[in-house]
Design an enzyme around this catalytic site. Structure first.
Site, mmCIF file in Angstrom:
data_model
loop_
_atom_site.group_PDB
_atom_site.id
_atom_site.type_symbol
_atom_site.label_atom_id
_atom_site.label_comp_id
_atom_site.label_asym_id
_atom_site.label_seq_id
_atom_site.Cartn_x
_atom_site.Cartn_y
_atom_site.Cartn_z
ATOM 1 N NE ARG A 23 -2.643 -1.279 3.481
ATOM 2 C CZ ARG A 23 -3.029 -2.478 3.923
ATOM 3 N NH1 ARG A 23 -3.913 -3.004 2.834
ATOM 4 N NH2 ARG A 23 -2.542 -2.964 4.846
ATOM 5 C CB CYS A 44 -7.339 -16.460 17.142
ATOM 6 S SG CYS A 44 -5.671 -15.454 16.805
ATOM 7 C CG ASP A 284 3.849 -15.372 18.272
ATOM 8 O OD1 ASP A 284 3.416 -14.428 18.430
ATOM 9 O OD2 ASP A 284 2.996 -16.484 18.133
ATOM 10 C CE LYS A 435 -20.965 7.318 42.155
ATOM 11 N NZ LYS A 435 -21.680 7.101 43.614
HETATM 12 P P1 FAD Z 1 2.579 -16.943 12.835
HETATM 13 O O1 FAD Z 1 1.199 -16.105 12.691
HETATM 14 O O2 FAD Z 1 2.346 -18.204 13.499
HETATM 15 O O3 FAD Z 1 3.231 -17.271 11.391
HETATM 16 C C1 FAD Z 1 4.733 -17.644 11.325
HETATM 17 C C2 FAD Z 1 4.471 -18.454 9.977
HETATM 18 O O4 FAD Z 1 5.777 -18.484 9.668
HETATM 19 C C3 FAD Z 1 4.165 -19.820 9.916
HETATM 20 O O5 FAD Z 1 3.056 -19.901 9.160
HETATM 21 C C4 FAD Z 1 5.029 -20.801 9.738
HETATM 22 O O6 FAD Z 1 4.985 -21.798 8.856
HETATM 23 C C5 FAD Z 1 5.910 -19.876 8.768
HETATM 24 N N1 FAD Z 1 7.656 -20.006 9.059
HETATM 25 C C6 FAD Z 1 8.250 -20.414 10.056
HETATM 26 N N2 FAD Z 1 9.690 -20.593 9.769
HETATM 27 C C7 FAD Z 1 9.467 -20.428 8.444
HETATM 28 C C8 FAD Z 1 10.727 -20.450 7.338
HETATM 29 N N3 FAD Z 1 11.832 -20.754 7.748
HETATM 30 N N4 FAD Z 1 10.568 -20.274 5.955
HETATM 31 C C9 FAD Z 1 9.159 -20.112 5.755
HETATM 32 N N5 FAD Z 1 8.158 -20.023 6.604
HETATM 33 C C10 FAD Z 1 8.429 -20.160 7.929
HETATM 34 N N6 FAD Z 1 -3.274 -14.428 19.500
HETATM 35 C C11 FAD Z 1 -4.208 -13.587 20.149
HETATM 36 O O7 FAD Z 1 -3.942 -12.388 20.447
HETATM 37 N N7 FAD Z 1 -5.579 -14.094 20.505
HETATM 38 C C12 FAD Z 1 -6.058 -15.117 20.466
HETATM 39 O O8 FAD Z 1 -7.037 -15.614 20.218
HETATM 40 C C13 FAD Z 1 -5.079 -16.205 19.882
HETATM 41 N N8 FAD Z 1 -5.415 -17.660 19.653
HETATM 42 C C14 FAD Z 1 -4.690 -18.491 19.105
HETATM 43 C C15 FAD Z 1 -4.961 -19.778 18.848
HETATM 44 C C16 FAD Z 1 -4.054 -20.803 18.422
HETATM 45 C C17 FAD Z 1 -4.644 -22.089 18.306
HETATM 46 C C18 FAD Z 1 -2.924 -20.242 18.026
HETATM 47 C C19 FAD Z 1 -1.907 -21.335 17.362
HETATM 48 C C20 FAD Z 1 -2.213 -18.994 18.062
HETATM 49 C C21 FAD Z 1 -3.366 -18.209 18.843
HETATM 50 N N9 FAD Z 1 -2.799 -16.771 18.930
HETATM 51 C C22 FAD Z 1 -3.613 -15.655 19.504
HETATM 52 C C23 FAD Z 1 -1.441 -16.162 18.859
HETATM 53 C C24 FAD Z 1 -1.454 -15.572 17.323
HETATM 54 O O9 FAD Z 1 -1.863 -16.650 16.526
HETATM 55 C C25 FAD Z 1 0.066 -15.380 17.358
HETATM 56 O O10 FAD Z 1 0.665 -14.721 18.220
HETATM 57 C C26 FAD Z 1 0.503 -14.834 15.962
HETATM 58 O O11 FAD Z 1 0.016 -15.474 14.716
HETATM 59 C C27 FAD Z 1 1.921 -14.492 15.670
HETATM 60 O O12 FAD Z 1 2.286 -14.032 14.328
HETATM 61 P P2 FAD Z 1 3.518 -14.447 13.811
HETATM 62 O O13 FAD Z 1 3.657 -13.687 12.245
HETATM 63 O O14 FAD Z 1 4.693 -14.300 14.666
HETATM 64 O O15 FAD Z 1 3.566 -15.907 13.473
#
Ligand code: FAD
Length: 818
Positions: A23, A44, A284, A435
C-alpha cells in the site's frame, strides 16, 4: 533497480507487513515465503473449528495465495522454507518443500516473522503416543478434526492450562467428550493471578471438566491411551492435546548469528531492526519491551504481531515508526466466562520486588435493575506513590473486554490511577452504570492514596483468623449464614451504629461485606467513632473465590486430586407448576437469596417457589440455602444467561435457617476437675440462663468428679476401677484448684474468700443450676473408662453420649470447653 524485500512467514506478522508495504510502495519487489500451504489464516479460530462452533473451514483463511497475488501484487511462495541467511551478501537460501530443491534469493531487506512453535519436551512415550496432537496451524487442525471424526474419542486429556489448552478443553467438551485438563502450575491462565484464576477453576469444574492442578505428565504409556502424572495418578485418554507453551521459531535467525535475548527471542531495536540493520523481525519470534516495566519479555499474541508488521513496512518506506512495547493485553472465552488482563500481574511485581497496591471489586456488568446484569471480578494493580497503573485483570460473563480495554488504553496513555475516576465512559442501563467499574477503581484508589481507607488483602485473612483478630462481617444475617470468614462476628450494617459499644476500641477491627461497598460505609462509621479499622480488599467474594468457605454445593466440591465429585440432585422435575414465580434477574448476590427467603415467608409449607436469577453464584447459593433451610430443591435450570430454580418450602414450621437465627442455646463441655474451673463453668451457665438461653453442661473425663457423691457408694468395681476411684477426687469438697493448690491449702483459702465475699459455694451453684433447669449431662463413655457408676453421681444428672451433646450444640450459638 527495484527495492527488494523478502518476508519469511506468511501469516499474522508476515502478511501484515506485505500488504502495508504494498500500500505504501507500489514499485517494490515483495516476496513472501511460507513454509506451509496456507497464508494469512486465523490461528485464533482453529480451536473453534475443531469444536464445530466455526463451521466453515474456508472462513479461517483470511486471504488466499491467489487473492494476495492479485490484489497486492505480492510474489507469494508457499511450501517455501527459508533455510539460511547470508547477511554479508544479503542472500537467502530457500528450499522448495515440494520439489526439495533449494535456490538463492537476494534481498535488500529481510523481514523475519516465523512465529513460535509448540513446546514438546522429550517426555517418555511422547513419540509413541498416536493420539497426541499439538495445534499451531491449519494442517494441525485438520489432523485433529480427522482423528476425531474417525476415532470418535470419548475421553480427552488436555495438557497445559494456557489460552490454547483451555480453548481446546472447552471445544472438546462441546463435542461431548469427557475432558481432563492437566496443569503443572497451581493455576490456569498465567497472565492472571491465582485468586482470579480460582474463579476460572470453579467455572471449569462446574462445567464437568476434570481439572488437575500442580501436576505434570511423567510418562505416556499404551501409545498415549494412558497418561501417568508426576503424582502417580493415571488418566485414560482417547485423544491428547499437548499445549504447554510456545518457543520462538528462531532457528534461521540463530544460525545467521543475529542477536537473541535470554528467552531465545530475536533482539530488535524500537524500529524492529535486528542486530543486522537490513533484517527486521516481528511477531512471536521477537523479544519485546514490556511497556509497563521496560523489561524484556515474550508476548506471543496476534495484536502485537499485526501492529509490528505495519511498523516495519513504515520503516522500510522511510517513515520513522517506533514500536513502544507490548502490554500483553489479552482476552479469552472460558465457557460462559470472559477472562481478560492487561499489563503486569501481581506475581511479576512480587518477583521484581516492586511496591504496589491492589484493588479487587465485584461490580455488575451493567445497571443491576436492567435485566441480564452479572458480576465481574476485577483487579487493579498500581503504585500508591507515583499512581502509575501496573495492570488489571477481570473475570465475568459480560463486559470484561470493554473494561480491560479501557484500562489498557489508560496504561498506554500513562494515565494516573486516580484519573480513572474522571473517565467519561458511555452509559445507559443495558451497558454500564453511571459510575463504571473503571471509575470505581479510580474512586477507591483515591480513597486509599488519601488515606480515607486502610486495607488488608485476602492473603492476610488466614493469619488474622489464627491470631484470633477481631473480624467483623457487616452483611445481613442471611448472607452470613450462607458462608462467612471463620471466627467473624456478624453485625449487619444497619445495626452497626446501635452496637458500637460492643466493639473493641483497644483492638484492630478487620471489616468485610460481600463486595466491599457496605464494608466501606461501615469503615467510615467506625473510623469516625475512634475505632482502628481495616477494610478487606475484594471483600468476602474474593476471599470466597480462594477459600470457598460457604460453598457446600456438590458441583463445587473436589477430591484431593482436584477432580470433581458430582452428586445427583435428588429430584429434577422442572415441569411442576410453581405456587409463586419471582423474578430476581439483575440482582447481585445475595439479592436473589434474600428475595427467595422473603417470598417463602408468604408461602405455606409444601408450596413451590420458582425464582429466576442472573447472578452466576445463585446456582450454588440456592443449593446451600435450600439444604440449610430444610427445603427441597426441585430443579435448577438454565435459560441463556439466567438460572431458574424451583424450591419446595420445607414442612417444618420453622426453617433451620430461621432456627439458626433464633439459636438460644449455650453449651459447655466440662473436662476439668479443678474447683476454679468448675466454678467458672457454673457461673457462666447461670449467667447464660439468666439471659434466657437454654444451657447444657456436658461433664466428661475428669469433669465427672465434680458430680461424684462425697460418700463412698457400695458399688462393684474391678481392681483397676478401684485404683482409679482412689486417685480421683470424690465430689466437690475434694477438688483441687488449677493454680496454687499447695496440697489442698489453695482450695480452702479460695472457699474462705468466697464465703467472705458472699459468693455461692460450688455445691450451692450446682443446686441452683438444677433449680434453673440447666441440663447436667455425664458422658457415658468417660464414665465407663474411669469406672464411675451411675450410683456414684449426685441426683439429677442425665447420662448420655456425645450425640446428645452435639444435638444441643446444634441449637446453640455459643459453646465452651472448660
Ligand atoms: P505466525 O502467525 O505463527 O506465522 C508464522 C509463519 O511462519 C508460520 O505459518 C510458519 O509456517 C512460517 N515459517 C516459520 N519458519 C519459516 C521458514 N523458515 N520459512 C518459511 N516460513 C516459515 N493470539 C491472540 O492474540 N488471540 C488469540 O485468541 C489467539 N489464539 C490463538 C490460537 C491458536 C490455536 C494459536 C496457535 C495461536 C493463537 N494466538 C492468539 C497467537 C497468534 O496466532 C500469534 O501470536 C500470531 O499468529 C503470531 O504471528 P507471527 O507472524 O509471529 O507468527
Amino acid at each position: 533497480m527495484k527495492n527488494k524485500t523478502i518476508i519469511i512467514g506468511g501469516v499474522a506478522g508476515g502478511a501484515s507487513t506485505a500488504t502495508r508495504l504494498r500500500r505504501l510502495d507500489e514499485q517494490r519487489e515483495i516476496i513472501m515465503l511460507e513454509r506451509g500451504e496456507y497464508i494469512s489464516f486465523a490461528n485464533c479460530g482453529l480451536p473453534y473449528y475443531i469444536g464445530g462452533v466455526i463451521q466453515s473451514r474456508d472462513a479461517l483463511i483470511v486471504e488466499t495465495v491467489e487473492d494476495m497475488q492479485a490484489r497486492f501484487n505480492i510474489d507469494v511462495r508457499i511450501f517455501s522454507e527459508a533455510i539460511s541467511i547470508d547477511k554479508d551478501n544479503k542472500v537467502l537460501t530457500v528450499k522448495n518443500l515440494q520439489t526439495k530443491e533449494s535456490y538463492q534469493e537476494s534481498y535488500d531487506h529481510l523481514v523475519i516473522s516465523t512465529g513460535a512453535f509448540p513446546v514438546k519436551p522429550p517426555i517418555p512415550g511422547i513419540h509413541n503416543a498416536t493420539n497426541l496432537f499439538t495445534l499451531r496451524n491449519i494442517p494441525d487442525m485438520d489432523r485433529i478434526k480427522d482423528y476425531i471424526n474417525e476415532s470418535k474419542p470419548k475421553q480427552a486429556a488436555v495438557i497445559g492450562g494456557g489460552f490454547i489448552g483451555i480453548e481446546m478443553a472447552e471445544n472438546l467438551h462441546h463435542l461431548g467428550m469427557e475432558v481432563t485438563l492437566v496443569e503443572m502450575a497451581d493455576q490456569v491462565m498465567a497472565p492472571i493471578d491465582v485468586e482470579m484464576a480460582e474463579i476460572v477453576h470453579q467455572h471449569i469444574r462446574n462445567k464437568n471438566v476434570h481439572l488437575i492442578l500442580s501436576d505434570g505428565v511423567k510418562e505416556f504409556t499404551n501409545q498415549g491411551k494412558t497418561i501417568i502424572l508426576n503424582s502417580g495418578k493415571e488418566i485414560q485418554a482417547d485423544i491428547i492435546i499437548f499445549s504447554i507453551g510456545v518457543r520462538p521459531e528462531n532457528k534461521i535467525a540463530k544460525e545467521a548469528e543475529l542477536d537473541l535475548g535470554k528467552f531465545g527471542g530475536v533482539l530488535v531495536n524500537d524500529h524492529l531492526q535486528t542486530s543486522d540493520p537490513s533484517i527486521y523481525a516481528i511477531g512471536d519470534v521477537i523479544e519485546v519491551k514490556d511497556f509497563v516495566s521496560d523489561d524484556p519479555i515474550m508476548i506471543p499474541l496476534a495484536g502485537p504481531a499485526n501492529k509490528q508488521g505495519r511498523i516495519v513496512a513504515d520503516n522500510l518506506c522511510g517513515m520513522d515508526s517506533i514500536y513502544k512495547g507490548s502490554m500483553g493485553t489479552s482476552v479469552a472465552k472460558v465457557f460462559d466466562y470472559t477472562v481478560g488482563s492487561t499489563g503486569n500481574n501481581e506475581k511479576s511485581l512480587i518477583r521484581r520486588h516492586i511496591k504496589y497496591k491492589t484493588i479487587h471489586i465485584h461490580p455488575g456488568s451493567h445497571a443491576g435493575y436492567y435485566p441480564g446484569s452479572s458480576s465481574i471480578a476485577m483487579k487493579l494493580l498500581f503504585d500508591p506513590e507515583t499512581e502509575k497503573i501496573y495492570g488489571a485483570q477481570a473475570v465475568g460473563m459480560d463486559g470484561v473486554d470493554k473494561r480491560i480495554d479501557v484500562i489498557a488504553t489508560a496504561i498506554r496513555g500513562r494515565l494516573k490511577v486516580t484519573e480513572l475516576k474522571n473517565l467519561e465512559l458511555s452509559y445507559a442501563p443495558p451497558f454500564s452504570s453511571a459510575k463504571d467499574p473503571v471509575n470505581m477503581f479510580g474512586f477507591i484508589a483515591e480513597n486509599m492514596i488519601n488515606k480515607l481507607v486502610k486495607v488488608i488483602e485476602w492473603g492476610d485473612v488466614n493469619d488474622l483468623i489464627d491470631a484470633k483478630s477481631y473480624i467483623l462481617d457487616v452483611r445481613d444475617e442471611i448472607e452470613f449464614q450462607l458462608g462467612s470468614i471463620p471466627t467473624a462476628i456478624n453485625i449487619p450494617l444497619p445495626r452497626l451504629r446501635k452496637n458500637l459499644v460492643d466493639l473493641p476500641k483497644d483492638r484492630k477491627i478487620y471489616i468485610y461485606c460481600q463486595t466491599g461497598i457496605r464494608a466501606y460505609n461501615a469503615y467510615r462509621i467506625l473510623i469516625q467513632n475512634g475505632f482502628d479499622v481495616y477494610n478487606l480488599d475484594g471483600a468476602f467474594k474474593t476471599y470466597q473465590c480462594v477459600f470457598n468457605p460457604g460453598d457446600t454445593a456438590s458441583c463445587q466440591e473436589t477430591d484431593d486430586s482436584g477432580q470433581m465429585i458430582i452428586e445427583d440432585t435428588p429430584i429434577k422435575d422442572s415441569s411442576i407448576e410453581p405456587t409463586l414465580k419471582v423474578n430476581a434477574i439483575g440482582l447481585q448476590c445475595p439479592g436473589p437469596i434474600v428475595k427467595a427467603f422473603k417470598s417463602f415467608q408468604t408461602l405455606k409449607d409444601g408450596d413451590i417457589l420458582e425464582i429466576s436469577a442472573s447472578d452466576p453464584g445463585f446456582e450454588k447459593d440456592v443449593k446451600t440455602w435450600a439444604s440449610q433451610g430444610g427445603h427441597q430443591l426441585l430443579s435448577v435450570d438454565k435459560d441463556q444467561q439466567n438460572i431458574i430454580a424451583k424450591i419446595q418450602k420445607g414442612s417444618s414450621p420453622k426453617t433451620s435457617m430461621q432456627a439458626k437465627q433464633d439459636q438460644k442455646g449455650s453449651t459447655i463441655v466440662v473436662f476439668s476437675q479443678d474447683l476454679d474451673k468448675a466454678l467458672a463453668a457454673f457461673i457462666i451457665a447461670q449467667g447464660a440462663k439468666a439471659m434466657g438461653k437454654d444451657v447444657s453442661l456436658f461433664f466428661t473425663f475428669w469433669g465427672l468428679n465434680i458430680l461424684r457423691k462425697p460418700k463412698k457408694q457400695g458399688v462393684k468395681k474391678s481392681f483397676l476401677e478401684r485404683m482409679f476411684a482412689k486417685m480421683m477426687p470424690r465430689g466437690t469438697k475434694k477438688l483441687p484448684i488449677s493454680k496454687m493448690n499447695m496440697a489442698g491449702m489453695g482450695p480452702k483459702m479460695m472457699k474462705h474468700i468466697m464465703k467472705k465475699k458472699n459468693v455461692d459455694s460450688l455445691e450451692m451453684m450446682i443446686a441452683k443450676a438444677k433449680e434453673l433447669d440447666i441440663k447436667l449431662t455425664a458422658c457415658a463413655m468417660s464414665m465407663d473408662i474411669l469406672g464411675i457408676k451411675k450410683e456414684e453421681l449426685i441426683d439429677g444428672i442425665e447420662i448420655a453420649g456425645v450425640a446428645t451433646y452435639l444435638g444441643d450444640t446444634d441449637s446453640s450459638n455459643h459453646n465452651l470447653f472448660i
